[in-house]
Design an enzyme around this catalytic site. Structure first.
Site: not given
Ligand SMILES: CC(C)(COP(=O)([O-])OP(=O)([O-])OC[C@H]1O[C@@H](n2cnc3c(N)ncnc32)[C@H](O)[C@@H]1OP(=O)([O-])[O-])[C@@H](O)C(=O)NCCC(=O)NCCSC(=O)C[C@@](C)(O)CC(=O)[O-]
Length: 302
Positions: A13-14, A204, A206, A237, A246
């Site tokens: 994932r990450d 966790h 980095h 991220c 990481n």
């Molecule tokens: C949160 C949203 C969805 C908001 O994004 P948004 O554009 O505000 O979403 P929305 O709710 O307005 O929906 C827009 C479209 O996305 C679809 N949608 C909505 N949700 C989903 C979903 N879950 N899966 C698939 N599709 C989805 C939804 O159905 C819609 O489809 P449309 O009607 O346009 O066809 C977006 O910003 C997003 O997916 N962000 C992901 C961010 C991410 O993955 N970041 C990296 C991971 S976190 C990280 O790495 C940190 C961590 C954990 O490792 C710890 C650390 O190190 O700190």
């Protein structure tokens, strides 16, 4: 006497999420095969996020269904940003998810386009609508935020308290851009253990400032229930400027085994998988031992 430590692999994932070129699903599965072969019992296999936000994760349902079918004795889980993703994870057969929220408002906005209050509402809905799902809450930017700088331990205590009210008692404290340092890690883990002694806290980190292994070790010494790391030290991220890889799984396993911990991971097999990852993926690797041409001679296990 050997001391046991639980290491959780998050590379699929990450590690993969920030890789620009799509990694073929077969390659991802081959890497997970290698990790299971090395002895991992818990692996974050992907995330159920918007494919517009992270195109690399678009095959997570197929990956989940395949690995759940292939490996019965391994716990697989996925990161989710909202209820939509949680339901998709449940549909794919997963029994555990990690919703993500940031301690800092700005990173939460950058990452999931929601305020922390909105994210808390979403977590509440997830808890209510999926009562049987095991939830471990990821908290990003605990040790510092790329937009806001240092974060306060008091703010973390308040956020953890709010999430606990939703019935969640397992947390992963994340160092999103490698701003942690040993005395801060000690302070944070001591505060968590003192305020929430019944709960689980995972770490966790980095490796941005070359302190991933050290900070993970300090967390372990101060009661961390498991340590997350990514094969090869791949990761970051995409919505956190300055995020780099990481803590590397193989470097971590090497250090812990040498220190007398029982990780349950076969170092030689893990290193082989890490080298395979580096050969196949053009990414951001913070691991060191993937660059050593010969197998280091100190650990002799096969
Ligand atoms: C949160 C949203 C969805 C908001 O994004 P948004 O554009 O505000 O979403 P929305 O709710 O307005 O929906 C827009 C479209 O996305 C679809 N949608 C909505 N949700 C989903 C979903 N879950 N899966 C698939 N599709 C989805 C939804 O159905 C819609 O489809 P449309 O009607 O346009 O066809 C977006 O910003 C997003 O997916 N962000 C992901 C961010 C991410 O993955 N970041 C990296 C991971 S976190 C990280 O790495 C940190 C961590 C954990 O490792 C710890 C650390 O190190 O700190």
């Amino acid at each position: 006497m050997e001391k046991k430590v639980k290491i959780v692999e998050i590379g699929p994932r990450d590690g993969f999420q920030s890789v620009k070129t799509f990694i073929p699903t077969e390659t991802k599965l081959k890497i997970i095969d290698g990790l299971v072969e090395a002895g991992y019992k818990k692996i974050q296999m992907g995330s159920f996020v918007s494919p517009k936000a992270i195109p690399q994760m678009r095959d997570s349902a197929v990956i989940a269904e395949t690995v759940l079918e292939r490996y019965k004795g391994v716990e697989f889980f996925a990161l989710v940003p909202n209820l939509y993703g949680s339901k998709a994870a449940a549909k794919a057969g997963l029994k555990e998810i990690t919703p993500v929220i940031s301690l800092s408002e700005s990173h939460n906005m950058a990452n999931v386009k929601r305020t922390r209050e909105q994210s808390l509402e979403e977590i509440k809905k997830i808890r209510e609508e999926l009562p049987d799902m095991k939830i471990t809450q990821d908290i990003a930017t605990v040790f510092g935020c790329p937009f806001e700088g240092e974060m306060s331990v008091e703010a973390l205590i308040e956020l953890v308290g709010n999430i606990r009210e939703l019935g969640i008692h397992s947390f992963t404290l994340c160092d999103t851009v490698g701003m942690a340092y040993p005395t801060l890690v000690e302070r944070v883990f001591c505060a968590m253990k003192k305020n929430f002694p019944e709960d689980k806290f995972h770490v966790h980190i980095h490796d941005t400032r070359n302190m991933g292994i050290l900070n993970s070790y300090i967390a372990l010494q101060n009661g961390a229930d498991s340590i997350q790391a990514a094969v090869g030290g791949l990761g970051g991220c995409p919505f956190a400027p300055g995020a780099t890889g990481n803590t590397s799984s193989e470097d971590l396993v090497y250090m812990l085994e040498q220190c007398g911990y029982e990780t349950g991971i076969n170092f030689a097999k893990l290193l082989k998988t890490a080298k395979y990852v580096k050969a196949k993926i053009d990414g951001n690797f913070s691991g060191h031992q993937i660059n050593i041409p010969e197998k280091p001679c100190v650990i002799t296990q096969e």
